[in-house]
Design a protein around this motif. Structure first.
Motif, PDB file in Angstrom:
ATOM      1  N   VAL A  38      47.164  69.334  31.292  1.00  0.00           N
ATOM      2  CA  VAL A  38      48.148  68.441  30.671  1.00  0.00           C
ATOM      3  C   VAL A  38      49.146  67.965  31.724  1.00  0.00           C
ATOM      4  O   VAL A  38      49.476  66.775  31.799  1.00  0.00           O
ATOM      5  N   ALA A  42      49.518  64.061  32.826  1.00  0.00           N
ATOM      6  CA  ALA A  42      50.802  63.397  32.587  1.00  0.00           C
ATOM      7  C   ALA A  42      51.605  63.211  33.874  1.00  0.00           C
ATOM      8  O   ALA A  42      52.649  62.559  33.857  1.00  0.00           O
ATOM      9  N   GLN A  44      53.308  65.434  35.463  1.00  0.00           N
ATOM     10  CA  GLN A  44      54.566  66.164  35.325  1.00  0.00           C
ATOM     11  C   GLN A  44      54.328  67.605  35.772  1.00  0.00           C
ATOM     12  O   GLN A  44      53.706  68.381  35.049  1.00  0.00           O
ATOM     13  N   ARG A 162      44.510  70.380  23.790  1.00  0.00           N
ATOM     14  CA  ARG A 162      44.046  69.138  24.424  1.00  0.00           C
ATOM     15  C   ARG A 162      42.990  68.442  23.565  1.00  0.00           C
ATOM     16  O   ARG A 162      42.970  67.213  23.464  1.00  0.00           O
ATOM     17  N   TYR A 172      49.511  61.186  26.177  1.00  0.00           N
ATOM     18  CA  TYR A 172      50.529  62.142  26.585  1.00  0.00           C
ATOM     19  C   TYR A 172      51.864  61.466  26.864  1.00  0.00           C
ATOM     20  O   TYR A 172      52.906  62.141  26.867  1.00  0.00           O
ATOM     21  N   ASN A 173      51.858  60.172  27.076  1.00  0.00           N
ATOM     22  CA  ASN A 173      53.085  59.461  27.408  1.00  0.00           C
ATOM     23  C   ASN A 173      53.719  58.749  26.219  1.00  0.00           C
ATOM     24  O   ASN A 173      54.721  58.050  26.377  1.00  0.00           O
ATOM     25  N   ALA A 186      53.698  64.836  26.153  1.00  0.00           N
ATOM     26  CA  ALA A 186      53.666  65.700  27.337  1.00  0.00           C
ATOM     27  C   ALA A 186      54.946  66.510  27.460  1.00  0.00           C
ATOM     28  O   ALA A 186      54.905  67.709  27.772  1.00  0.00           O
ATOM     29  N   LEU A 190      54.665  70.502  27.491  1.00  0.00           N
ATOM     30  CA  LEU A 190      54.943  71.127  28.780  1.00  0.00           C
ATOM     31  C   LEU A 190      56.276  71.878  28.806  1.00  0.00           C
ATOM     32  O   LEU A 190      56.677  72.378  29.866  1.00  0.00           O
TER      33      LEU A 190
END
Length: 312
Positions: A38, A42, A44, A162, A172-173, A186, A190
């Motif tokens: 993830v 993403a 990140q 997922r 994810y955004n 995300a 996260l």
């Protein structure tokens, strides 16, 4: 303070208040699992280092000990300095949150092992405990279970997470559908694993806890029994599910038993406490723990963990 660059990291036990024949060392190792996928999708990477430290040091305190130092292993196909710096900063933050030293690590470039942008993490932590403070201690039916809230999914169950994100057609955004205040999907997923060290050390040092269980892979149903002696089980009144777990339950269609074996379902750590110590433990946690403390249940003279009522 660590002087990095040597072939091995050194740590002074005596300076940390340990040493002598009654000191027992505790070791723990873990990773972040497919939560890393993830982070990579993403782009990140700033939080997964905290996850890495949390998964190790939370296991150490279950033995009653204090984390002393941490080492990491970072493996990738081609080193991306920005990506790597974000990960290492997260590891340093995790060590700060848990009060342990980052005394070394290893970075490996293996182009034939990882695709561009991919990496894996492993962590190793060592702690110490005085022999008479090792957990678990003697328990009996009627001892009280207190649950400490999790910060979210933590670092387990992400292979299913997922798949559910893909099943629901989410990016994810995009804005998080189960909690718009959390930011993007995300951002919500996260959220780093909560580190319970500084919240729990004061009650451990006062000898107020009989045992603990870190709720990771296998959930409450499989992790709590690991801390119980033969002949004792638990009767649980589970707190209401938070929004992320309601969404996971709805999207996956999992029955309660499967949910409780796959995710922490909002409870990241369980404390086993004598009834006469509950008020003092709650008072200490009120000063040191940023989260909810749940009256989770009691120990019973039976094997296994029974959750009363439905997860809602």
């Amino acid at each position: 303070d660590a002087d990095l660059g040597g072939f091995g990291g050194l740590f002074d036990l005596a300076a940390a208040g340990f040493g002598g024949p009654d000191t027992v060392l505790i070791g723990a190792t873990d990773g972040v699992g497919t939560k890393l996928k993830v982070a990579q999708m993403a782009n990140q990477h700033q939080w997964v280092g905290i996850d890495l430290v949390a998964m190790c040091v939370n296991d150490l305190i279950v033995a009653g000990g204090e984390p002393l130092f941490f080492l990491d292993y970072f493996a990738t196909g081609k080193l991306d300095l920005v990506q790597t710096a974000q990960v290492v900063l997260g590891i340093a933050e995790g060590c700060k949150q848990s009060g342990c030293g980052l005394i070394g690590g290893e970075t490996a470039e293996m182009p034939s092992m990882y695709s561009p942008g991919e990496y894996d993490l492993a962590g190793f932590s060592v702690g110490a405990v005085h022999r008479d403070a090792i957990l678990p201690k003697a328990m009996q039916a009627g001892d009280v279970l207190l649950g400490l809230s999790s910060s979210g999914v933590h670092s387990n169950g992400f292979s299913l997470v997922r798949k559910l994100v893909e099943k629901e057609g989410l990016s994810y955004n995009e804005s998080c559908p189960w909690d718009p205040s959390a930011g993007t999907v995300a951002d919500a997923l996260l959220t780093p694993t909560k580190i319970y060290v500084k919240a729990c050390l004061p009650i451990l040092k006062k000898g107020l806890v009989q045992g603990m269980a870190h709720i990771t892979g296998g959930g409450l149903l499989e992790n709590l029994p690991r801390s119980l002696p033969t002949g004792l089980g638990a009767k649980i009144n589970h707190p209401p599910l938070t929004s992320i777990f309601k969404w996971l339950k709805s999207s996956s269609g999992l029955e309660d038993d499967a949910m409780l074996r796959t995710f922490n379902c909002g409870v990241g750590m369980v404390l086993i406490v004598k009834s006469e110590n509950v008020a003092e433990v709650k008072n200490e946690l009120g000063s040191h723990f940023e989260g909810s403390v749940y009256d989770l249940g009691v120990l019973v003279s039976d094997q296994g963990v029974v959750v009363e009522g439905a997860l809602e």
